[in-house]
Design an enzyme around this catalytic site. Structure first.
Site, PDB file in Angstrom:
ATOM      1  N   LEU A 136       0.915  -1.297  -0.002  1.00 31.61           N
ATOM      2  CA  LEU A 136       0.086   0.314  -0.053  1.00 31.61           C
ATOM      3  C   LEU A 136       0.656   1.349  -0.177  1.00 31.61           C
ATOM      4  O   LEU A 136       0.866   2.135   0.924  1.00 31.61           O
ATOM      5  CB  LEU A 136      -0.812   0.232   0.992  1.00 31.61           C
ATOM      6  CG  LEU A 136      -1.919  -1.385   1.200  1.00 31.61           C
ATOM      7  CD1 LEU A 136      -3.018  -1.117   2.451  1.00 31.61           C
ATOM      8  CD2 LEU A 136      -2.849  -0.882  -0.089  1.00 31.61           C
ATOM      9  N   THR A 137       1.683   1.432  -1.204  1.00 27.07           N
ATOM     10  CA  THR A 137       2.413   2.754  -1.248  1.00 27.07           C
ATOM     11  C   THR A 137       1.577   3.631  -1.619  1.00 27.07           C
ATOM     12  O   THR A 137       0.244   3.409  -1.756  1.00 27.07           O
ATOM     13  CB  THR A 137       3.311   2.281  -2.616  1.00 27.07           C
ATOM     14  OG1 THR A 137       2.753   2.230  -3.720  1.00 27.07           O
ATOM     15  CG2 THR A 137       4.403   1.124  -2.352  1.00 27.07           C
ATOM     16  N   THR A 197       7.235  -5.211 -18.569  1.00 32.78           N
ATOM     17  CA  THR A 197       6.831  -4.101 -19.712  1.00 32.78           C
ATOM     18  C   THR A 197       7.605  -4.156 -20.902  1.00 32.78           C
ATOM     19  O   THR A 197       8.839  -4.458 -20.824  1.00 32.78           O
ATOM     20  CB  THR A 197       7.063  -2.702 -18.731  1.00 32.78           C
ATOM     21  OG1 THR A 197       6.948  -1.675 -19.666  1.00 32.78           O
ATOM     22  CG2 THR A 197       8.608  -2.586 -18.216  1.00 32.78           C
ATOM     23  N   ASP A 198       6.908  -3.475 -22.022  1.00 28.76           N
ATOM     24  CA  ASP A 198       7.646  -3.359 -23.140  1.00 28.76           C
ATOM     25  C   ASP A 198       8.749  -2.190 -22.880  1.00 28.76           C
ATOM     26  O   ASP A 198       9.545  -2.286 -23.899  1.00 28.76           O
ATOM     27  CB  ASP A 198       6.672  -2.767 -24.082  1.00 28.76           C
ATOM     28  CG  ASP A 198       5.923  -1.614 -24.056  1.00 28.76           C
ATOM     29  OD1 ASP A 198       6.066  -0.823 -22.912  1.00 28.76           O
ATOM     30  OD2 ASP A 198       5.156  -1.383 -24.857  1.00 28.76           O
ATOM     31  N   GLU A 199       8.732  -1.468 -22.038  1.00 25.12           N
ATOM     32  CA  GLU A 199       9.849  -0.449 -21.835  1.00 25.12           C
ATOM     33  C   GLU A 199      11.038  -1.072 -21.683  1.00 25.12           C
ATOM     34  O   GLU A 199      12.135  -0.434 -21.600  1.00 25.12           O
ATOM     35  CB  GLU A 199       9.386   0.555 -20.853  1.00 25.12           C
ATOM     36  CG  GLU A 199       8.019   0.879 -20.902  1.00 25.12           C
ATOM     37  CD  GLU A 199       7.731   2.350 -20.007  1.00 25.12           C
ATOM     38  OE1 GLU A 199       8.758   3.063 -19.619  1.00 25.12           O
ATOM     39  OE2 GLU A 199       6.287   2.519 -19.962  1.00 25.12           O
ATOM     40  N   TYR A 246      13.097   3.563 -14.522  1.00 26.43           N
ATOM     41  CA  TYR A 246      11.833   2.563 -14.270  1.00 26.43           C
ATOM     42  C   TYR A 246      12.248   1.163 -15.238  1.00 26.43           C
ATOM     43  O   TYR A 246      12.173   0.144 -14.737  1.00 26.43           O
ATOM     44  CB  TYR A 246      10.641   3.079 -14.556  1.00 26.43           C
ATOM     45  CG  TYR A 246       9.496   2.070 -14.895  1.00 26.43           C
ATOM     46  CD1 TYR A 246       9.218   1.251 -13.791  1.00 26.43           C
ATOM     47  CD2 TYR A 246       8.883   2.094 -16.218  1.00 26.43           C
ATOM     48  CE1 TYR A 246       8.008   0.259 -14.194  1.00 26.43           C
ATOM     49  CE2 TYR A 246       7.912   1.102 -16.350  1.00 26.43           C
ATOM     50  CZ  TYR A 246       7.569   0.244 -15.314  1.00 26.43           C
ATOM     51  OH  TYR A 246       6.434  -0.407 -15.705  1.00 26.43           O
ATOM     52  N   ALA A 250      15.022   0.388 -16.373  1.00 23.20           N
ATOM     53  CA  ALA A 250      15.892  -0.335 -16.214  1.00 23.20           C
ATOM     54  C   ALA A 250      15.873  -1.162 -15.133  1.00 23.20           C
ATOM     55  O   ALA A 250      16.233  -2.391 -14.815  1.00 23.20           O
ATOM     56  CB  ALA A 250      17.340   0.643 -15.785  1.00 23.20           C
ATOM     57  N   LYS A 267      13.052  -2.625 -14.038  1.00 24.23           N
ATOM     58  CA  LYS A 267      12.143  -3.681 -14.618  1.00 24.23           C
ATOM     59  C   LYS A 267      12.879  -4.744 -15.114  1.00 24.23           C
ATOM     60  O   LYS A 267      12.943  -6.041 -15.322  1.00 24.23           O
ATOM     61  CB  LYS A 267      11.023  -3.215 -15.372  1.00 24.23           C
ATOM     62  CG  LYS A 267       9.904  -2.486 -14.847  1.00 24.23           C
ATOM     63  CD  LYS A 267       9.131  -3.049 -13.597  1.00 24.23           C
ATOM     64  CE  LYS A 267       8.312  -4.335 -13.986  1.00 24.23           C
ATOM     65  NZ  LYS A 267       7.310  -4.849 -13.097  1.00 24.23           N
ATOM     66  N   TYR A 297       4.024  16.625 -23.162  1.00 24.34           N
ATOM     67  CA  TYR A 297       5.362  16.584 -23.131  1.00 24.34           C
ATOM     68  C   TYR A 297       6.132  16.963 -24.583  1.00 24.34           C
ATOM     69  O   TYR A 297       5.681  16.025 -25.534  1.00 24.34           O
ATOM     70  CB  TYR A 297       6.222  15.433 -22.603  1.00 24.34           C
ATOM     71  CG  TYR A 297       5.891  15.145 -21.072  1.00 24.34           C
ATOM     72  CD1 TYR A 297       5.586  16.036 -20.233  1.00 24.34           C
ATOM     73  CD2 TYR A 297       5.897  13.841 -20.480  1.00 24.34           C
ATOM     74  CE1 TYR A 297       5.498  15.889 -18.949  1.00 24.34           C
ATOM     75  CE2 TYR A 297       5.597  13.561 -19.374  1.00 24.34           C
ATOM     76  CZ  TYR A 297       5.380  14.672 -18.367  1.00 24.34           C
ATOM     77  OH  TYR A 297       5.369  14.175 -17.150  1.00 24.34           O
ATOM     78  N   ARG A 316       2.580   5.558 -28.461  1.00 26.33           N
ATOM     79  CA  ARG A 316       2.648   4.353 -27.615  1.00 26.33           C
ATOM     80  C   ARG A 316       1.367   3.350 -28.037  1.00 26.33           C
ATOM     81  O   ARG A 316       0.356   3.803 -28.935  1.00 26.33           O
ATOM     82  CB  ARG A 316       1.913   4.901 -26.336  1.00 26.33           C
ATOM     83  CG  ARG A 316       3.167   5.758 -25.226  1.00 26.33           C
ATOM     84  CD  ARG A 316       4.102   5.170 -24.975  1.00 26.33           C
ATOM     85  NE  ARG A 316       5.076   5.898 -24.135  1.00 26.33           N
ATOM     86  CZ  ARG A 316       6.172   6.364 -24.703  1.00 26.33           C
ATOM     87  NH1 ARG A 316       6.335   6.329 -26.081  1.00 26.33           N
ATOM     88  NH2 ARG A 316       6.931   7.239 -24.110  1.00 26.33           N
TER      89      ARG A 316
END
Ligand code: NAD
Ligand code: TYD
Length: 340
Positions: free
Chosen positions: A36-37, A126-128, A150, A152, A154, A207, A214
């Site tokens: 629970l962050t 993730t695809d990232e 993030y 990196a 993952k 941005y 995406r």
């Protein structure tokens, strides 16, 4: 499989998975372990709170004793790991928590499971991890070239999974999903952030030039693919999960505004995200050929349903947009919007 531990089950995708699994598998016990962050939210689990086959445990996946206690107490057969720090912009501001949860947390789950003889762990990635691709589509065998802290972290978690599969023969699987949207998504990610800001007639900080691309995946499709891989995925195998719907950020935002009946003048072009990945694109060839899975929801219908959900569930997002959220909003957007 009978008893499944869903880590990060109070977050956006994890809670969707839990709401679905509790209904679909009355013979399984679905146990959520969540710290629970700021992103974890018990409201996401209200629809299942009285279900007889659901349990909740508050705890951190980086704490070995907690993980061990929960795995033993519920006689867990399989783990599905959604727990993560998940927002790129926050990873640029404060990477620490990303390394802890997304790398050390995955290691802790793997090693505790191995010691207790639990073989099965599905990891939601993730695809990232692939980085950005200007043309064509990422395949599962492509090199990992993550660009944000993030992504990196993952990728680091995935490497631990690989090592535990190769070295200890654990039955691990990985899915690499694309940008996911739907109800109950914390309003920092672009879709719920822009919808809820537009509902209040606030500016939408786009941005750069808004020409980034995406691939959009509806949360129900994402959960269906994870369920398919959990039950049918081959040990040590990685599967892409794409929504098969690429869009430029500006076009996605225009469609959302049209659905909301809000003007495009809400869009404000602001300073770009550092290291902003230009395009994510995946092929679903492998999961389609090996497991027969394809996305079932059209982008337009799913986005319309998503917009309606945020319109009809202000109680859910208004309580989030206070306190810590407003501090983050200020850090991330105040200077950008003032300059725009
Ligand atoms: P989210 O941020 O909404 O939820 C993350 C959940 O993990 C929260 O409930 C949080 O409390 C919990 N958590 C964080 N640190 C923890 C810890 N140390 N111990 C226990 N629980 C912890 O994330 P999401 O969008 O639902 O994403 C879920 C997973 O899917 C993540 O692993 C993410 O990397 C991956 N993913 C997300 C997307 C997307 O577009 N949202 C796309 C592909 C993959
Ligand atoms: P996001 O939802 O943060 O997902 P990710 O970075 O993991 O793809 O962002 C999706 C796209 O929207 C990404 O190209 C960045 C862009 N974006 C904005 O233009 N403005 C914003 O305020 C946010 C949060 C994202």
């Amino acid at each position: 499989m009978k008893n499944i531990l869903v880590t990060g089950g109070a977050g956006f995708i994890g809670s969707a998975f839990v709401r679905r699994a509790v209904q679909k598998y009355p013979n399984y016990r679905i146990v959520v372990l969540d710290k629970l962050t700021y992103a974890g939210n018990m409201d996401n689990l209200l629809p299942v709170q009285n279900a007889p086959n659901y349990r909740f445990e508050r705890g951190d996946i980086t704490h070995r004793e907690t993980v061990e206690r929960v795995l033993q107490a519920h006689q867990i057969d399989a783990i599905v790991n959604f727990a993560a720090e998940s927002h790129v912009d926050r990873s640029i501001l404060d990477p620490d928590a990303f390394i802890n949860t997304d790398v050390v947390g995955v290691y802790t789950l793997l090693d505790t499971a191995r010691q207790l003889g639990i073989q099965r762990l599905h990891h939601v990635s993730t695809d990232e991890v692939y980085g950005s691709i200007e043309q064509g589509f990422f395949r599962e065998g492509d090199p990992l070239l993550p660009n944000s802290p993030y992504a990196a972290s993952k990728a680091g978690g995935e490497m631990m999974l690989r090592a535990y599969q190769v070295t200890y023969g654990m039955h691990t699987t990985v899915t690499r999903g694309s940008n996911t949207f739907g109800p109950y998504q914390y309003p920092e990610k672009v879709v719920p952030f822009f919808i809820t800001e537009a509902l209040e007639d606030h500016p939408l900080p786009m941005y750069g030039d808004g020409m980034q691309v995406r691939d959009w995946l509806y949360v129900d499709d994402h959960c269906d693919a994870i369920d398919t891989v959990l039950h049918q995925g081959a040990p040590g195998t990685i599967y892409n999960i794409g929504g098969e719907h690429e869009m430029h950020n500006i076009d996605m935002t225009r469609f959302m505004l049209k659905t909301l009946g809000k003007p495009e003048s809400l869009i404000h072009y602001v300073a770009d995200r550092p290291g902003h990945d230009l395009r994510y694109a995946l092929t679903n060839d492998k999961i389609r050929a090996e497991l027969g899975w394809t996305p079932q929801h059209s982008f337009e219908r799913a986005m319309e349903a998503t917009v309606r959900w945020y319109q009809q569930n202000e109680w859910w997002w208004r309580k989030i947009k206070t306190g810590e959220y407003l501090d983050y909003y200020k850090r991330q957007y105040a200077a950008r919007l003032a300059e725009a």
